[in-house]
Design a protein around this motif. Structure first.
Motif, PDB file in Angstrom:
ATOM      1  N   GLY A  69      17.066   1.444  -3.168  1.00 30.55           N
ATOM      2  CA  GLY A  69      16.396   0.301  -3.912  1.00 30.55           C
ATOM      3  C   GLY A  69      15.329  -0.244  -3.260  1.00 30.55           C
ATOM      4  O   GLY A  69      14.500  -0.616  -3.881  1.00 30.55           O
ATOM      5  N   VAL A  70      15.146  -0.374  -2.006  1.00 37.33           N
ATOM      6  CA  VAL A  70      14.188  -0.781  -1.241  1.00 37.33           C
ATOM      7  C   VAL A  70      13.025  -0.101  -1.566  1.00 37.33           C
ATOM      8  O   VAL A  70      11.816  -0.596  -1.836  1.00 37.33           O
ATOM      9  N   TRP A  71      13.242   1.176  -1.337  1.00 42.94           N
ATOM     10  CA  TRP A  71      12.118   2.049  -1.706  1.00 42.94           C
ATOM     11  C   TRP A  71      11.542   1.911  -2.970  1.00 42.94           C
ATOM     12  O   TRP A  71      10.339   1.656  -3.314  1.00 42.94           O
ATOM     13  N   VAL A  72      12.394   2.049  -4.203  1.00 44.74           N
ATOM     14  CA  VAL A  72      11.876   1.845  -5.522  1.00 44.74           C
ATOM     15  C   VAL A  72      11.376   0.480  -5.860  1.00 44.74           C
ATOM     16  O   VAL A  72      10.442   0.453  -6.738  1.00 44.74           O
ATOM     17  N   TRP A  73      12.005  -0.577  -5.579  1.00 41.57           N
ATOM     18  CA  TRP A  73      11.669  -1.851  -6.024  1.00 41.57           C
ATOM     19  C   TRP A  73      10.521  -2.435  -5.141  1.00 41.57           C
ATOM     20  O   TRP A  73       9.894  -3.470  -5.496  1.00 41.57           O
ATOM     21  N   LEU A  74      10.490  -1.975  -3.770  1.00 42.52           N
ATOM     22  CA  LEU A  74       9.527  -2.826  -2.915  1.00 42.52           C
ATOM     23  C   LEU A  74       8.431  -1.962  -2.356  1.00 42.52           C
ATOM     24  O   LEU A  74       7.161  -2.271  -2.482  1.00 42.52           O
ATOM     25  N   VAL A  75       8.845  -0.821  -1.654  1.00 48.74           N
ATOM     26  CA  VAL A  75       7.832  -0.116  -1.019  1.00 48.74           C
ATOM     27  C   VAL A  75       7.204   0.834  -1.872  1.00 48.74           C
ATOM     28  O   VAL A  75       5.820   0.713  -1.727  1.00 48.74           O
ATOM     29  N   LYS A  76       7.413   1.529  -2.976  1.00 49.63           N
ATOM     30  CA  LYS A  76       6.772   2.170  -3.746  1.00 49.63           C
ATOM     31  C   LYS A  76       5.823   1.607  -4.418  1.00 49.63           C
ATOM     32  O   LYS A  76       4.667   2.005  -4.655  1.00 49.63           O
ATOM     33  N   PRO A  77       6.276   0.261  -5.165  1.00 47.33           N
ATOM     34  CA  PRO A  77       5.192  -0.432  -5.939  1.00 47.33           C
ATOM     35  C   PRO A  77       4.204  -0.961  -4.851  1.00 47.33           C
ATOM     36  O   PRO A  77       2.973  -1.023  -5.440  1.00 47.33           O
ATOM     37  N   SER A  78       4.585  -1.269  -3.834  1.00 47.97           N
ATOM     38  CA  SER A  78       3.479  -1.733  -2.783  1.00 47.97           C
ATOM     39  C   SER A  78       2.395  -0.859  -2.576  1.00 47.97           C
ATOM     40  O   SER A  78       1.210  -1.039  -2.659  1.00 47.97           O
ATOM     41  N   LEU A  79       2.796   0.522  -2.389  1.00 42.91           N
ATOM     42  CA  LEU A  79       2.065   1.723  -2.095  1.00 42.91           C
ATOM     43  C   LEU A  79       1.298   2.125  -3.285  1.00 42.91           C
ATOM     44  O   LEU A  79      -0.011   2.323  -3.377  1.00 42.91           O
ATOM     45  N   GLN A  80       1.637   2.034  -4.271  1.00 42.68           N
ATOM     46  CA  GLN A  80       0.970   2.122  -5.764  1.00 42.68           C
ATOM     47  C   GLN A  80      -0.190   1.180  -5.948  1.00 42.68           C
ATOM     48  O   GLN A  80      -1.195   1.471  -6.362  1.00 42.68           O
ATOM     49  N   LYS A  81       0.091  -0.012  -5.701  1.00 42.23           N
ATOM     50  CA  LYS A  81      -0.691  -0.964  -5.708  1.00 42.23           C
ATOM     51  C   LYS A  81      -1.824  -0.990  -4.672  1.00 42.23           C
ATOM     52  O   LYS A  81      -3.109  -1.219  -5.309  1.00 42.23           O
ATOM     53  N   ALA A  82      -1.636  -0.559  -3.477  1.00 38.00           N
ATOM     54  CA  ALA A  82      -2.686  -0.311  -2.668  1.00 38.00           C
ATOM     55  C   ALA A  82      -3.421   0.702  -3.019  1.00 38.00           C
ATOM     56  O   ALA A  82      -4.797   0.645  -2.751  1.00 38.00           O
ATOM     57  N   THR A  83      -2.806   1.827  -3.642  1.00 36.18           N
ATOM     58  CA  THR A  83      -3.678   2.917  -3.912  1.00 36.18           C
ATOM     59  C   THR A  83      -4.544   2.601  -4.948  1.00 36.18           C
ATOM     60  O   THR A  83      -5.697   3.126  -5.066  1.00 36.18           O
ATOM     61  N   GLN A  84      -4.062   1.875  -6.072  1.00 36.07           N
ATOM     62  CA  GLN A  84      -4.922   1.419  -7.116  1.00 36.07           C
ATOM     63  C   GLN A  84      -6.147   0.625  -6.927  1.00 36.07           C
ATOM     64  O   GLN A  84      -7.249   0.494  -7.549  1.00 36.07           O
ATOM     65  N   GLN A  85      -5.928  -0.243  -5.802  1.00 35.17           N
ATOM     66  CA  GLN A  85      -7.034  -1.031  -5.373  1.00 35.17           C
ATOM     67  C   GLN A  85      -8.053  -0.464  -4.574  1.00 35.17           C
ATOM     68  O   GLN A  85      -9.288  -1.137  -4.147  1.00 35.17           O
ATOM     69  N   SER A  86      -7.731   0.884  -3.921  1.00 34.07           N
ATOM     70  CA  SER A  86      -8.767   1.241  -3.102  1.00 34.07           C
ATOM     71  C   SER A  86      -9.774   2.304  -3.874  1.00 34.07           C
ATOM     72  O   SER A  86      -9.704   2.447  -5.124  1.00 34.07           O
TER      73      SER A  86
END
Length: 86
Positions: A69-86
């Motif tokens: 749940g931590v991976w799906v709800w918190l970590v993965k979205p943060s990684l995707q957001k960081a990738t989109q911003q770069s």
């Protein structure tokens, strides 16, 4: 209050907090899984102290679910957001 009672109460409170955060399905819902991890740790300690092996096994399985749940709800979205911003 003994440490054992404090562990038991804390585990219960964090379990309820996690459930409320997820049930509200708000912007902080994913943090419910972090609360579950705290609850899982408490119940694992409680089960170990009292030799409740079935409860220990259950909480180990719930810990895997909480980590997912931590991976799906918190970590993965943060990684995707960081990738989109770069």
């Amino acid at each position: 209050m003994s440490n054992q009672v404090l562990i038991e109460i804390s585990a219960a409170v964090f379990g309820v907090l996690g459930t409320l955060l997820l049930a509200l399905n708000g912007p902080r819902a994913g943090w419910g899984f972090v609360a579950y991890l705290v609850s899982n740790a408490g119940w694992i300690a409680f089960a170990w102290i009292h030799a409740h092996w079935a409860l220990l096994a259950q909480q180990l399985a719930f810990t895997v679910s909480s980590l997912l749940g931590v991976w799906v709800w918190l970590v993965k979205p943060s990684l995707q957001k960081a990738t989109q911003q770069s």
